[in-house]
Design a protein around this motif. Structure first.
Motif, mmCIF file in Angstrom:
data_model
loop_
_atom_site.group_PDB
_atom_site.id
_atom_site.type_symbol
_atom_site.label_atom_id
_atom_site.label_comp_id
_atom_site.label_asym_id
_atom_site.label_seq_id
_atom_site.Cartn_x
_atom_site.Cartn_y
_atom_site.Cartn_z
ATOM 1 N N ARG A 165 -57.033 117.931 -55.057
ATOM 2 C CA ARG A 165 -57.042 116.815 -54.109
ATOM 3 C C ARG A 165 -55.817 116.766 -53.200
ATOM 4 N N ALA A 185 -56.230 115.872 -49.553
ATOM 5 C CA ALA A 185 -56.588 114.466 -49.315
ATOM 6 C C ALA A 185 -55.348 113.593 -49.443
ATOM 7 N N VAL A 186 -54.542 113.866 -50.463
ATOM 8 C CA VAL A 186 -53.308 113.096 -50.660
ATOM 9 C C VAL A 186 -52.394 113.274 -49.443
ATOM 10 N N SER A 235 -53.270 114.033 -46.464
ATOM 11 C CA SER A 235 -53.871 113.332 -45.314
ATOM 12 C C SER A 235 -53.472 111.862 -45.337
ATOM 13 N N GLY A 236 -53.480 111.269 -46.544
ATOM 14 C CA GLY A 236 -53.083 109.868 -46.676
ATOM 15 C C GLY A 236 -51.619 109.675 -46.326
ATOM 16 N N ILE A 237 -50.778 110.589 -46.804
ATOM 17 C CA ILE A 237 -49.342 110.486 -46.500
ATOM 18 C C ILE A 237 -49.128 110.623 -44.993
ATOM 19 N N GLU A 250 -61.803 119.508 -50.063
ATOM 20 C CA GLU A 250 -60.661 118.790 -49.470
ATOM 21 C C GLU A 250 -59.933 119.641 -48.438
ATOM 22 N N HIS A 257 -62.011 119.962 -45.175
ATOM 23 C CA HIS A 257 -62.072 118.755 -44.343
ATOM 24 C C HIS A 257 -60.713 118.339 -43.796
ATOM 25 N N ARG A 285 -60.468 117.937 -39.872
ATOM 26 C CA ARG A 285 -59.917 116.784 -39.159
ATOM 27 C C ARG A 285 -58.670 117.157 -38.359
ATOM 28 N N PHE A 298 -59.161 103.897 -46.152
ATOM 29 C CA PHE A 298 -59.867 105.178 -46.265
ATOM 30 C C PHE A 298 -61.212 104.912 -46.915
ATOM 31 N N GLU A 302 -64.117 112.628 -46.469
ATOM 32 C CA GLU A 302 -65.293 113.480 -46.667
ATOM 33 C C GLU A 302 -66.057 113.105 -47.932
ATOM 34 N N SER A 303 -65.471 112.275 -48.780
ATOM 35 C CA SER A 303 -66.119 111.848 -50.023
ATOM 36 C C SER A 303 -65.308 110.689 -50.590
ATOM 37 N N LEU A 353 -64.135 110.749 -53.486
ATOM 38 C CA LEU A 353 -63.061 111.446 -54.201
ATOM 39 C C LEU A 353 -61.861 111.624 -53.275
ATOM 40 N N ALA A 354 -62.137 112.082 -52.069
ATOM 41 C CA ALA A 354 -61.062 112.264 -51.098
ATOM 42 C C ALA A 354 -60.504 110.903 -50.687
ATOM 43 N N ASN A 410 -57.991 109.569 -53.055
ATOM 44 C CA ASN A 410 -56.783 110.396 -53.059
ATOM 45 C C ASN A 410 -55.997 110.238 -51.759
ATOM 46 N N MET A 411 -56.685 109.995 -50.661
ATOM 47 C CA MET A 411 -55.980 109.630 -49.426
ATOM 48 C C MET A 411 -55.249 108.304 -49.632
ATOM 49 N N TYR A 422 -54.161 107.115 -52.402
ATOM 50 C CA TYR A 422 -52.987 107.420 -53.234
ATOM 51 C C TYR A 422 -51.855 107.934 -52.348
ATOM 52 N N GLU A 440 -61.580 109.077 -61.310
ATOM 53 C CA GLU A 440 -60.494 110.045 -61.529
ATOM 54 C C GLU A 440 -59.216 109.535 -60.860
ATOM 55 N N PHE A 489 -55.528 108.263 -62.290
ATOM 56 C CA PHE A 489 -54.320 108.936 -61.789
ATOM 57 C C PHE A 489 -53.327 107.907 -61.221
#
Lengths: 248, 359
Positions: A71, A74-75, A77-79, A104, A107, A111, B26, B55-56, B58-59, B62-63, B65, B88, B92
């Protein structure tokens, strides 16, 4: 006397847990040298994966987090969305990125996320003890393919750099290797360009780093470097696949 | 005077999160909560925030996070099957002690189930669908106004405990419209406040401090055990401080209903119907589903003949009720599932049948 070599401030003065001959240490140092030279150590946030390099935050002198398996993009991307002014990177292995995290990474590239991924490909699952990865070569032995990978059963090894290079948002894609001093120098150049791309916020930048896993390959460190050159590079050709004009 | 607005549930929830100071959202499309990401995509940038479509699920978590570990306030939403995918991440985040507000506009299950209201998420959200010893506080409002107030309050609660917090409604509350008074706009957290209140946050060390690490892995058993006990101490604190419930008409009640969310509104009417038929009924409405309001059951009048768990699920909450009742009263179940919602008359009739058997 003139000092001609100095340990990078990007690496903390501690011993790593990596096995003898593992090239993670080199890859870590290259990334940290680049960030130090660019004056970005204090401005960077790194994302560690699940795999051997989950503990990279013990060694890299930047703010870092762990992420669940696959992941990290994705993490990151959030940061990136939260901290538009910072430098953000993920450091991931091939089990993490090419298998469980394939969605992940695709994508994040799709993006055009403005962060950098360092993808350490050693063609096997290291931390869990040598299971087959999507990147394991045909004929290469693993604990879940003791007779060697067979195309009919497991398909052909995944070329991640080539796959990502088809995505518009992935503006910088290069594959490098850590098997010779010359290749290590080229690897550093590629990593430097990847971060230059990020500093200019041009899009997603990606460097695949072919690496060794002597322990799980069942080879000594020197043989491992030779094996990488002889077997991995022919299937995973080195070189740049995409690079924007701005960093050339 | 505060302005009262007629708003659709999902849009009011999104607005409450924005007013609560959340600057990042998100999400991934899933019915019946799509108006939340749609609203966020239109509105969040107007307050300097950022919306990203993942995209999901799940993502998405985690975004979230990634966003929350920088110290900023993050809001995400989904519905039952999507929440399952986020488990999940919840495990976490609880382990890494990162705050987050999660909205669950639930629907019927299991599997893909349906898109009509359901409360079949009770077990997955109160018992922790992810791995390991952790809890996520779950609040289950029964009106759009209460949802708005709880979402607004959940932002500081998540921060205080450094833990995800969930607000659970069913699709009915997400899709209907009600008048609502919106809370005032809470200023978004500044980088100075993050540095002061969240010294653990990843903001880049600038060479001024040692590097921060947000992590979950603890390979040494003694270290992990210590962390588990530290988390457990927080959960015990939550059990002392976060229990919310309402009781009504318990005095002299022959039957006491336990219901939350949409079901509690149906029960309120069923209680009126029963009263007209000469049956005294009371209600316990848990607002916090975890921690479960065990003490509410100490308020039940000893003359009560039966406690009825009224659910849009098949007795999932009844397990917690039985544990709280501890054998003091018989516990029965009235339910509809699959997206079916009972009428108050239907509940009253079923209650009468239960009382006939008990008497």
């Amino acid at each position: 006397m003139k000092k001609i070599f100095e340990y990078t401030k990007g690496m903390l003065p501690v011993s790593t847990h990596y096995c003898p001959g593992c090239t993670h240490g080199i890859a870590h140092r290259l990334v940290m040298e680049v960030l130090e030279e660019r004056g970005l150590l204090g401005e960077s946030i790194g994302v560690a994966p699940i795999g051997c390099s989950i503990l990279s935050h013990n060694y890299m002198n930047v703010d870092m987090c762990e992420s669940a398996h696959g992941r990290a993009p994705a993490v990151a991307s959030g940061i990136r969305r939260a901290m538009p002014d910072k430098i953000v990177f993920t450091y991931q292995g091939d089990g993490d990125l090419a298998s469980i995290g394939a969605g992940e990474i695709v994508h994040a590239a799709h993006r055009g996320e403005k962060f950098t991924t360092i993808f350490v490909n050693n063609a096997i699952y290291g931390m869990t003890g040598g299971q087959m990865a999507p990147t394991t070569l045909i004929g290469q032995k693993s604990t879940t393919g003791i007779e060697g990978r067979k195309k009919e059963i497991s398909g052909m090894p995944l070329r991640v750099a080539e796959m990502l290079a088809t995505i518009d948002g992935a503006v910088f894609v290069e594959r490098v290797a850590l098997n010779t001093p010359a290749n290590i120098r080229k690897a550093k150049k590629a990593i430097d360009k990847a971060f230059a791309v990020q500093e200019k916020r041009l899009g997603f930048s990606f460097v695949e780093v072919l690496s060794t896993c002597p322990t799980n390959w069942g080879l000594n460190p020197v043989e491992s470097l030779k094996w990488l050159g002889k077997n991995m590079i022919p299937y995973y050709p080195l070189g740049n696949l995409r690079s924007p004009e701005e960093v050339e | 005077m505060k302005e009262k607005k007629l708003m659709k549930g999902n849009e009011a929830f999104a607005e409450a999160a924005i007013r609560g100071g959340c600057s990042l959202y998100f999400g991934y499309p899933i019915t019946p909560q799509n108006e939340i990401p749609e609203y966020m995509s239109r509105e969040l940038h107007k307050v300097g925030g950022t919306f990203a479509q993942a995209e999901s699920e799940l993502a998405a978590i985690n975004m979230a996070y990634g966003g929350a570990l920088t110290g900023k306030h993050v809001f995400i939403s989904s519905s039952s099957p999507g929440i399952a995918l986020m488990q999940e991440g919840m495990s976490f985040l609880a382990s890494a002690e990162v705050p987050l507000v999660i909205m669950n506009v639930s629907r019927g299950g299991p599997g893909v189930g349906g898109i009509q209201p359901g409360q079949g998420d009770y077990r997955q959200v109160t018992k922790g669908g992810g791995n390991g010893d952790y809890h996520v506080p779950v609040f289950a409002p029964a009106s759009i106004q209460e949802s708005v107030d709880i979402i607004y309050e959940a932002v500081p609660i998540a921060d205080e405990y450094r833990n995800p917090v969930m607000v659970l409604v069913d699709g009915m509350l997400g899709q209907m419209m009600e008048p609502v008074v919106l809370p005032p706009i809470r200023r978004q957290i500044t980088s100075e406040e993050i540095a002061q209140k969240k010294p653990w946050a990843l903001t880049g060390h600038k060479g001024e401090r040692t590097h921060n690490v947000v992590k979950s892995l603890r390979l040494k058993p003694d270290e992990l055990e210590k962390h588990n006990i530290h988390l457990e101490d927080k959960y015990k604190k939550m059990k002392r401080e976060l229990i919310r419930y309402q009781t009504d008409r318990l005095q002299g009640a022959t039957v006491v209903f336990v219901a939350f969310g949409t079901m509690s509104r149906i029960i309120n009417e069923a209680v009126d119907h029963l009263e007209k038929a000469g049956i005294k009924a009371g209600i316990i409405r848990p607002i916090s589903l975890w921690p479960f309001p065990d003490q509410a059951f100490d308020e039940i009048d000893p003359c009560t003949k039966v406690i009825i768990s009224a659910e849009l699920s098949l007795g999932q909450m009844m397990e917690d009720i039985k544990s709280a009742v501890a054998g003091r009263f018989p516990v029965e179940l009235i339910y509809r599932v699959g997206g079916m919602v009972p009428t108050p008359m239907e509940v009253a009739d079923k209650t009468k049948k239960i009382l006939e058997v008990i008497a």
